[in-house]
Design a protein around this motif. Structure first.
Motif, short mmCIF file in Angstrom:
data_model
loop_
_atom_site.label_atom_id
_atom_site.label_comp_id
_atom_site.label_asym_id
_atom_site.label_seq_id
_atom_site.Cartn_x
_atom_site.Cartn_y
_atom_site.Cartn_z
N ILE A 169 6.20 -6.88 -10.95
CA ILE A 169 5.53 -5.85 -10.52
C ILE A 169 6.30 -4.88 -9.64
O ILE A 169 6.29 -3.68 -9.85
CB ILE A 169 4.30 -6.34 -9.62
CG1 ILE A 169 3.53 -7.24 -10.53
CG2 ILE A 169 3.64 -5.24 -8.79
CD1 ILE A 169 2.33 -7.70 -9.86
N GLN A 170 7.16 -5.50 -8.63
CA GLN A 170 8.11 -4.58 -8.07
C GLN A 170 9.09 -3.80 -8.67
O GLN A 170 9.65 -2.70 -8.72
CB GLN A 170 8.93 -5.59 -6.98
CG GLN A 170 9.84 -4.64 -6.12
CD GLN A 170 10.47 -5.59 -4.97
OE1 GLN A 170 10.40 -6.69 -5.27
NE2 GLN A 170 11.24 -4.85 -4.20
N ASN B 157 7.37 -0.93 -10.69
CA ASN B 157 6.88 0.16 -9.60
C ASN B 157 8.23 0.98 -9.34
O ASN B 157 8.04 2.24 -9.37
CB ASN B 157 6.33 -0.25 -8.48
CG ASN B 157 4.84 -0.85 -8.44
OD1 ASN B 157 4.19 -0.75 -9.46
ND2 ASN B 157 4.66 -1.89 -7.75
N GLU B 158 9.27 0.40 -9.30
CA GLU B 158 10.88 1.08 -9.06
C GLU B 158 10.99 1.82 -10.18
O GLU B 158 11.46 2.99 -10.09
CB GLU B 158 11.82 0.16 -8.65
CG GLU B 158 11.59 -0.48 -7.39
CD GLU B 158 12.51 -1.74 -7.10
OE1 GLU B 158 13.26 -1.91 -7.87
OE2 GLU B 158 12.52 -2.35 -5.88
N ILE C 252 8.80 3.21 -12.44
CA ILE C 252 8.20 4.22 -12.47
C ILE C 252 8.47 5.53 -11.45
O ILE C 252 8.27 6.62 -11.78
CB ILE C 252 6.37 4.08 -12.11
CG1 ILE C 252 5.97 2.99 -13.34
CG2 ILE C 252 5.51 5.07 -12.10
CD1 ILE C 252 4.59 2.39 -13.04
N GLN C 253 8.80 4.83 -10.27
CA GLN C 253 9.16 5.76 -9.32
C GLN C 253 10.49 6.56 -9.63
O GLN C 253 10.55 7.85 -9.43
CB GLN C 253 9.23 5.26 -7.91
CG GLN C 253 9.45 6.00 -6.51
CD GLN C 253 9.77 5.40 -5.39
OE1 GLN C 253 9.46 4.16 -5.21
NE2 GLN C 253 9.88 6.18 -4.23
N GLN D 124 1.77 6.34 -14.99
CA GLN D 124 1.23 5.08 -15.12
C GLN D 124 0.52 4.80 -16.54
O GLN D 124 0.56 3.70 -17.16
CB GLN D 124 0.31 4.40 -14.11
CG GLN D 124 0.97 4.17 -12.49
CD GLN D 124 0.00 3.84 -11.66
OE1 GLN D 124 -1.08 3.37 -11.89
NE2 GLN D 124 0.54 3.53 -10.43
N TRP E 228 -3.05 0.95 -14.88
CA TRP E 228 -1.96 -0.18 -14.56
C TRP E 228 -2.24 -0.54 -13.47
O TRP E 228 -2.12 -2.04 -13.21
CB TRP E 228 -0.50 0.61 -14.56
CG TRP E 228 0.22 -0.48 -14.30
CD1 TRP E 228 1.22 -0.40 -13.00
CD2 TRP E 228 1.08 -1.19 -15.02
NE1 TRP E 228 2.16 -1.23 -13.33
CE2 TRP E 228 1.99 -2.10 -14.46
CE3 TRP E 228 0.52 -1.89 -16.34
CZ2 TRP E 228 2.76 -2.93 -14.75
CZ3 TRP E 228 1.54 -2.87 -16.81
CH2 TRP E 228 2.38 -3.44 -15.94
N ASP E 229 -2.87 -0.01 -12.30
CA ASP E 229 -3.09 -0.57 -11.04
C ASP E 229 -4.51 -1.85 -11.26
O ASP E 229 -4.13 -2.98 -10.82
CB ASP E 229 -3.87 0.32 -10.10
CG ASP E 229 -2.90 1.22 -9.47
OD1 ASP E 229 -1.78 1.05 -9.60
OD2 ASP E 229 -3.19 2.42 -9.38
N VAL F 52 -2.18 -4.73 -12.46
CA VAL F 52 -1.53 -5.44 -11.42
C VAL F 52 -2.39 -6.42 -10.76
O VAL F 52 -1.78 -7.68 -10.32
CB VAL F 52 -0.86 -4.22 -10.47
CG1 VAL F 52 -0.31 -4.92 -9.43
CG2 VAL F 52 0.29 -3.45 -11.35
#
Length: 464
Positions: free
Chosen positions: A182-183, A186-187, A189-190, A196, A225-226, A229
């Protein structure tokens, strides 16, 4: 009426504005500006941007420059109708339209200039629409210049392919740590500014093996996506994950060659994996227990440490000082190549002459006493043992004549016991002897002779 902008038909000045008004940093080259605007325009269409980032006068000045370009294009179109030039001019006027709508002309000074620009825009747009029917009747002439619409489509397709290949690297089978996965997402995407919804659209490519079966089962229950997660943590996290991770955190001490900055960064990464955030006071306490003991003296002399950043700065200063100490070198000696020898360092004596003399005297005294005691004891023992074990009968008989008169002293702890060589007694020393002085060999005890003349102790001398 829709004023659609085909951004790849704009020139550099207009592209820089379109990138900047969407919050981007304009690049230097036109190609890079086109790549930027393709990405930014998908997230921020022109109709959604209601304000300009420039001052009204600066904005109106740029609008007038764009109107001059469009006016020249219209003059060229009147001379010879060209479909590509018509498309570029239409795009430029659509750009001017949206730009004028974002300018604040509430003040009297701006209003007059704004009305002039708006009037020129309306006039040019009216002329352009008069060419629309004519351009549809003109046969298409083969042109070697690239079609802006095709370029936009090609760029979009290439971006999609590149995005697909990069997202394909985000694989999750359900057998590794779900929080690490998950981390990583997220990285991703950012760093690439990906919506998302795009990640969710590629979910069938991301999940594999057991995780793919799981996603097929829950895909109808999630819309973002949230939500995925949340279900990932619920279904793939171990129940005692936080308990075990906290134990690993407490056991993770600083390595011997690990500097404080990297160590704290790793520890903060471990703290971020916890489901329930750990208070900073508890994080600081763990770090103070787990850093290397070499920082203890520095931390003890510092003020009360209340946060991790202060701890990191203090320990980093300690490491910098230790690095300087390792590189320190004594001042060089004066040589023939020294330019300014008068400034060179001269080593000074650390003690006075009297102290040196006293130390020299003490050392000489110690050496004399040691050598005297060693030689005297060894000489006496050697002569006594030599006489005791000799194979000469005459010498043995001569010794028996005197041995009864004076017995040899006890050799046990000879250096420590008091002994009088004249009386052959251990009750007093030679200096305190009360007997009158007479000739005697101090080695074997024979009366009437001195040690140099004693035939017992100097057999070679007697033969000569």
């Amino acid at each position: 009426m829709s004023y659609t902008i085909k951004f790849l038909s704009l020139q550099k000045a207009e592209l820089e504005y379109e990138v900047a008004v969407r919050g981007g940093v304009a690049a230097d080259s036109v190609n890079e500006l086109r790549r930027q605007i393709v990405k930014l325009s998908l997230a921020l269409p022109s109709e959604d941007i209601l304000e300009s980032h420039l001052e009204p006068f600066d904005d109106l000045k740029a609008v007038r420059e764009s109107l001059i370009k469009s006016h020249n294009n219209i003059i060229s179109l009147k001379t010879k109708l060209d479909k590509n030039l018509f498309t570029r001019t239409e795009t430029l006027l659509h750009h001017i339209y949206h730009r004028l709508n974002r300018i604040d002309y509430s003040s009297a000074d701006v209003a007059e200039a704004y009305k002039s620009c708006r009037s020129h825009f309306n006039s040019q747009y009216k002329d352009l629409t008069s060419f629309k029917m004519q351009s549809s009747q003109v046969p298409q002439v083969a042109d070697s210049s690239p079609d802006p619409i095709k370029e936009l489509v090609n760029v979009s397709v290439s971006c999609e392919r590149k995005l697909f290949s990069e997202i394909g690297k985000l694989k999750y089978s359900g057998k590794t740590c779900v929080r690490a996965f998950i981390q990583k997402v997220n990285e991703f995407i950012q760093s690439r500014s990906i919506p998302q919804e795009k990640i969710l659209a590629f979910a069938f490519e991301i999940f594999t093996d057991d995780a793919l079966h799981w996603y097929r089962c829950i895909k109808d229950r999630v819309e973002t996506w949230d939500e995925v997660v949340v279900l990932l943590k619920q279904d793939f996290s171990e129940n005692d994950y936080d308990y075990r991770l906290l134990a690993e955190i407490r056991a993770r001490t600083q390595g011997e060659l690990e500097n404080i900055t990297i160590y704290i960064a790793i520890m903060r990464g471990m703290f971020s994996r916890l489901g329930k955030p750990l208070p900073e006071e508890d994080q600081l306490e763990i770090l103070l227990h787990n850093i290397r003991p070499c920082y203890a003296s520095t931390l003890a002399s510092s003020a009360n440490i209340t946060d991790i950043d202060s701890l990191q700065n203090i320990c980093r200063n300690y490491e910098n000082i230790q690095s300087r100490l390792k590189r320190f070198r004594e001042p060089p000696k004066v040589s023939a190549d020294t330019v300014a020898p008068e400034f060179a360092y001269t080593k000074q004596a650390t003690t006075s002459n009297s102290n040196n003399n006293y130390k020299n005297y003490k050392q000489l005294s110690h050496n004399f006493n040691t050598n005297y005691s060693k030689n005297y004891s060894n000489n006496y023992n050697n002569h006594y043992n030599k006489y005791k074990t000799t194979s000469n009968p005459a010498q043995q008989e001569n010794h028996n004549l005197h041995v009864n008169e004076m017995a040899p002293a006890n050799d046990d702890n000879n250096k420590k016991n008091v002994y009088c060589p004249r009386c052959r007694s251990q009750t007093h020393s030679l200096g305190s002897c009360q007997k009158p002085r007479f000739l005697i060999c101090f080695k074997c005890g024979r009366k009437g002779v001195k040690f140099p003349d004693c035939p017992n102790c100097n057999a070679g001398l007697a033969k000569n």
